[in-house]
Scaffold this active site. Sequence first.
Site: not given
Ligand SMILES: Cc1cc2nc3c(=O)[nH]c(=O)nc-3n(C[C@H](O)[C@H](O)[C@H](O)COP(=O)(O)OP(=O)(O)OC[C@H]3O[C@@H](n4cnc5c(N)ncnc54)[C@H](O)[C@@H]3O)c2cc1C
Length: 495
Positions: A403, A327, A362, A380, A299, A296
């Site tokens: 998005w 849209w 997420n 989006w 990602w 993650e």
């Molecule tokens: C529509 C949409 C919009 C999003 N907008 C953002 C945003 O503005 N900022 C943001 O940080 N994340 C965004 N995310 C990705 C993800 O949802 C969040 O990073 C995550 O929910 C943060 O929670 P966590 O720190 O507990 O994640 P954890 O699951 O603990 O993951 C650890 C770290 O990995 C990174 N990460 C995790 N999942 C993703 C992912 N899918 N894409 C990119 N990085 C990821 C983040 O930095 C996160 O803090 C988005 C996802 C979607 C589907």
Amino acid sequence: MDKMALWSGRHTTMASNSKPCLYLHRQDLRLEDNPALTAAIDSGRPVIPVFVWAPEEQGDWSPGAASRWWLHHSLSRLAEAYKKLNVELLFFKGKTAEVVDRLIAENDVEAVYWNRRYEPAAVEHDKQLKQSLKDREIEVHSFNGALLCEPWEVETQQGDPYQVFTPFWKSVRQKIKPGKPLNAPKEMQSAKIKVKSCQLDDFGLLPKLDWADAFTDTWTPGEEGAREKLSEFIKNGIDDYKEQRDFPAGRGTSRLSPHLHLGEISPTQVWHAVEVHLNRKRKNDGQPGADSYLSEIGWREFGYHILYHFPKTTDKALKSNFEGFPWKYSKKNLRQWQKGNTGYPIVDAGMRELWETGWMHNRVRMIVGSFLTKDLLLSWKKGAQWFWDTLVDADLANNTLGWQWVAGSGADAAPYFRIFNPILQAERYDPKGEYVRRWVPELADLPDKWIHKPWEAPDEVLEKAGVTLGETYPEPMVDHFEARDAALGIYKKIK
Ligand SMILES: Cc1cc2nc3c(=O)[nH]c(=O)nc-3n(C[C@H](O)[C@H](O)[C@H](O)COP(=O)(O)OP(=O)(O)OC[C@H]3O[C@@H](n4cnc5c(N)ncnc54)[C@H](O)[C@@H]3O)c2cc1C
């Protein structure tokens, strides 16, 4: 005189004179594992740490309201951390280049340090600033303080940027070996400043209304809060991360995203903490959780890789066939989605969690995103803009990636025919309805069987639970199955 900043575990070089240098803080609001700050101190010069509030330099994506709240508190903690080193973090408003020029002219500054940024407007800004400083023979030193692997460090065999996550991450993992994070400075040599700075409050980052009250109960912005959150997650969450990460009612994820966004903690620190944890455990114990967690973080790296190489994706679909997508803008529908009044409990729970806490799980981000773009056929970009204003972790790379992924128009995106069913998703990932009950309390007394589809519940069940559809809780704003067929029809035409 104690001329040098003492730097534990690092070699320090003395400069031949004691003209000061500037260190510009941007998305790196920490003292530990900070390569630009380390280098500035190591140069032997007194360091002037500065934060310039210049939102217009971030183009159309200047920080939203929730991010500003976070930024205020994070800067306040950073200033306190500097104070403990007897150094003042200087705050300025205005154009960065003008502030830097004033500081150079009035304080005889001979070098400027910063950690690099990757957002399109920031890249352009920093390029110009670097050139103008070099033209005047001011030293400029920039560093990677935000990523495990900078966007230009990996490429496909054809020499192109990656657009698919799995080979990207494989390539990054082969290339990078994150080392031990740099220590925070124990002492710093401060400079005598001749320029008048302003106060943090002058930035006006805090909201005038009280909508951010719940943020204070939920979050601890700043470097210390980030470190605590990481160690708590490593202790109690990482081993079960793979199994738990998709269940929004629990604490299965790290919630480090706002801290990572503002660089209160670096991915190197995260990586290192995971490695230390694995080394402490018996062989193979906890490996799936750690691998899944690090991917993650991968990602996040992928998001920055895509944003850097495809800077237009903040506003335009990466896949060009999506450009003419029909849209259907409806202010009313957008508002219902934003307020969490769609009539689909899991969607409403997510949107209300976002409003209350500035964060959304997420799995639920994917569900609400699919609902907006496929059930409501709203662009989006409308979703990305709302998230931008309301998320405390709003991050241009990750938000754009997320998005475009949801809409099916981006890198490694969900295929167009993948339309999340909000009822099935909710039944799978919130089987007991705990998450929905927390954020949609008017449905709290419904039995598990009906909590995710109250419109199908028998009248007596609704009555017993005190639910009157259309009054205490909305009827579904669209029929998911009809909306899905309509969306599939359009998506098929453009694929
Ligand atoms: C529509 C949409 C919009 C999003 N907008 C953002 C945003 O503005 N900022 C943001 O940080 N994340 C965004 N995310 C990705 C993800 O949802 C969040 O990073 C995550 O929910 C943060 O929670 P966590 O720190 O507990 O994640 P954890 O699951 O603990 O993951 C650890 C770290 O990995 C990174 N990460 C995790 N999942 C993703 C992912 N899918 N894409 C990119 N990085 C990821 C983040 O930095 C996160 O803090 C988005 C996802 C979607 C589907």
